[in-house]
Design an enzyme around this catalytic site. Structure first.
Site, PDB file in Angstrom:
ATOM      1  N   ASN A   1       0.852  -1.192   0.000  1.00 56.12           N
ATOM      2  CA  ASN A   1       0.000   0.000   0.000  1.00 56.12           C
ATOM      3  C   ASN A   1       0.886   1.239   0.000  1.00 56.12           C
ATOM      4  O   ASN A   1       2.112   1.141   0.025  1.00 56.12           O
ATOM      5  CB  ASN A   1      -0.973  -0.023   1.194  1.00 56.12           C
ATOM      6  CG  ASN A   1      -0.237  -0.060   2.515  1.00 56.12           C
ATOM      7  OD1 ASN A   1       0.467   0.881   2.872  1.00 56.12           O
ATOM      8  ND2 ASN A   1      -0.377  -1.174   3.244  1.00 56.12           N
TER       9      ASN A   1
ATOM     10  N   LYS B   1       8.062 -18.170  -9.574  1.00 54.01           N
ATOM     11  CA  LYS B   1       7.366 -17.065 -10.233  1.00 54.01           C
ATOM     12  C   LYS B   1       6.186 -17.597 -11.042  1.00 54.01           C
ATOM     13  O   LYS B   1       6.335 -18.580 -11.791  1.00 54.01           O
ATOM     14  CB  LYS B   1       8.355 -16.337 -11.152  1.00 54.01           C
ATOM     15  CG  LYS B   1       7.776 -15.118 -11.802  1.00 54.01           C
ATOM     16  CD  LYS B   1       8.782 -14.466 -12.720  1.00 54.01           C
ATOM     17  CE  LYS B   1       8.092 -13.378 -13.526  1.00 54.01           C
ATOM     18  NZ  LYS B   1       8.928 -12.902 -14.614  1.00 54.01           N
TER      19      LYS B   1
ATOM     20  N   ILE C   1      -3.272  -6.807  14.438  1.00 51.15           N
ATOM     21  CA  ILE C   1      -2.250  -6.623  15.488  1.00 51.15           C
ATOM     22  C   ILE C   1      -2.798  -5.748  16.617  1.00 51.15           C
ATOM     23  O   ILE C   1      -2.646  -6.055  17.804  1.00 51.15           O
ATOM     24  CB  ILE C   1      -0.968  -5.997  14.890  1.00 51.15           C
ATOM     25  CG1 ILE C   1      -0.460  -6.861  13.724  1.00 51.15           C
ATOM     26  CG2 ILE C   1       0.121  -5.839  15.941  1.00 51.15           C
ATOM     27  CD1 ILE C   1       0.568  -6.209  12.835  1.00 51.15           C
TER      28      ILE C   1
END
Ligand code: CTP
Length: 396
Positions: free
Chosen positions: A209, A287, A307
């Protein structure tokens, strides 16, 4: 410094003259200081000067029979509360990183079981040389606190990072490490998460992000300046570790959760990280290739541990738990919902539609059971200082 004992190792660089001023400051602040002068250091300052300033004998050689009968080098390294290397030259740090013990200073450093603070000072090219970069990383990995050198004009006529920080700044760091620093958060352990997490899809791809980590790092810096012991669990970001902060690098949400758990107990937790909510259900070992059929590979997601919510429910819950919420709409409503859902004491909300992630300015809203306090738009360092001030007041 309450009579705490500092063993000060002085390396052979021009900045050694500033170590004399450091000795004077430590004495003035009530610390006891014993100096060890390396052969190189003795080219820049004399044992006589250091003995007069420290009011203690100065040690220069490993081959002192009287001392060695009493295993003097072992004793010296164990009696201290803190070992300080100032200036830490490129050569001294290379020997420390390699575990070499070929003089009194490096033998003491290998024999000590006490915290070590190294304050590098050298020419900019020496500081930036891959060998020095490698040695500093090794030392930090070994638990040595290595201060960041200052930037500016140097004795050699060049300009850049490599200057010894001012002795007052070094003395403040010594006091902080000794636990004698005075500040609104002295004696408190503040645990902070910052940055994004990266969730691997295969060896070359990951989910991420836009979190830059800047606000979390600024909060860590402000907490350290307020005298706290700070543990910063950082996702993958390219930011310098703030002065006086212990940094633990992680990549994934699960690693972050484990690092937070390992860092407990703490008095305050500030969870600034933009933790990825989901990870790939099965990380491919190889991959993932296009097979030419035009078919898109399925990407199955599973939820990551929360968390913040886990910490709030834990029996080792810190006294004050602060969560963050980056929202694009209905900022305060979402923040209030998160406060209840996660069990945090405060949620600090910011509108990432107005202040895009990665910018320099933030407008924070502190949401708690008591209501909402909206801070003005501030540079991230000032926003961090304002938040830390409120946290210190809440604990007082
Ligand atoms: N958080 C966390 N662990 C997670 C997700 C979030 O510790 N797996 C923490 C963040 O560090 C932050 C707070 O929870 O302090 C809010 O994060 P956010 O991503 O806004 O909350 P979410 O519960 O994921 O809600 P949303 O649906 O808005 O993503």
């Amino acid at each position: 410094m309450n009579g705490k004992r500092i063993l000060l190792i002085i390396g052979g660089g021009i900045a050694a003259y500033k170590a004399c001023e450091l000795v004077r400051l430590i004495r003035k602040q009530g610390g006891d200081v014993t100096c060890v002068l390396t052969e190189g250091g003795a080219h820049f300052v004399t044992a006589m000067t250091l003995a007069a300033l420290s009011e203690n004998p100065v040690h220069t050689t490993l081959w002192d029979l009287k001392n060695e009968v009493e295993m003097g080098h072992i004793q010296l390294s164990r009696q201290a509360d803190l070992v300080v290397v100032c200036p830490a030259t490129a050569d001294l740090m290379a020997r420390m990183a390699g575990g070499i013990a070929n003089d009194l200073a490096t033998t003491l450093l290998l024999a000590t079981d006490k915290p070590v603070l190294a304050i590098p000072a050298m020419n900019v090219r020496m500081w930036q040389h891959p060998a020095t970069v490698r040695n500093v990383a090794t030392l930090r990995g070994d638990g040595v606190a290595v201060m960041q050198p200052d930037e500016g004009a140097m004795a050699c006529g060049e300009f850049g990072p490599g200057r010894l920080p001012e002795p007052v700044v070094i003395a403040a760091e010594i006091a902080r490490m000794l636990g004698t620093a005075t500040g609104p958060l002295s004696g408190k352990h503040v645990l902070i998460t910052a940055g994004p997490t990266h969730e691997p899809i295969d060896p070359v791809r990951y989910i991420a992000n836009r979190s830059s980590g800047k606000q979390g790092f600024a909060i860590a810096a402000a907490a350290a300046q307020a005298g706290a012991k700070v543990t910063l669990v950082a996702g993958p970001v390219n930011l310098d570790t703030p002065q006086g902060v212990t940094r633990i690098n992680v990549e994934t949400a699960r690693q972050m959760a484990a690092a937070v758990d390992a860092a407990l107990p703490a008095d305050v937790a500030i969870m600034v990280a933009a933790v990825a909510d989901w990870r790939s259900a099965g990380e491919a070992v190889q991959k993932i290739k296009k097979d030419g059929s035009g078919q898109v590979p399925p990407l199955q997601l599973v939820e990551n541990p929360d968390i913040l919510a886990t910490l709030c429910k834990s029996d080792r819950r810190p006294q004050l738990v602060v969560g963050f919420a980056a929202e694009t709409n209905d900022v305060l409503d979402h923040a209030r919902a998160k406060l209840a859902r996660k069990g945090a004491d405060w949620i600090v909300a910011n509108d990432v539609a107005t202040h895009a992630m990665g910018g320099e300015i933030n407008g924070l809203h502190i949401v708690s059971a008591a209501g909402v306090e909206s801070l003005p738009e501030l540079p991230k360092a000032a926003a961090a200082a304002a938040l830390i001030e409120r946290i210190a007041n809440a604990l007082a």
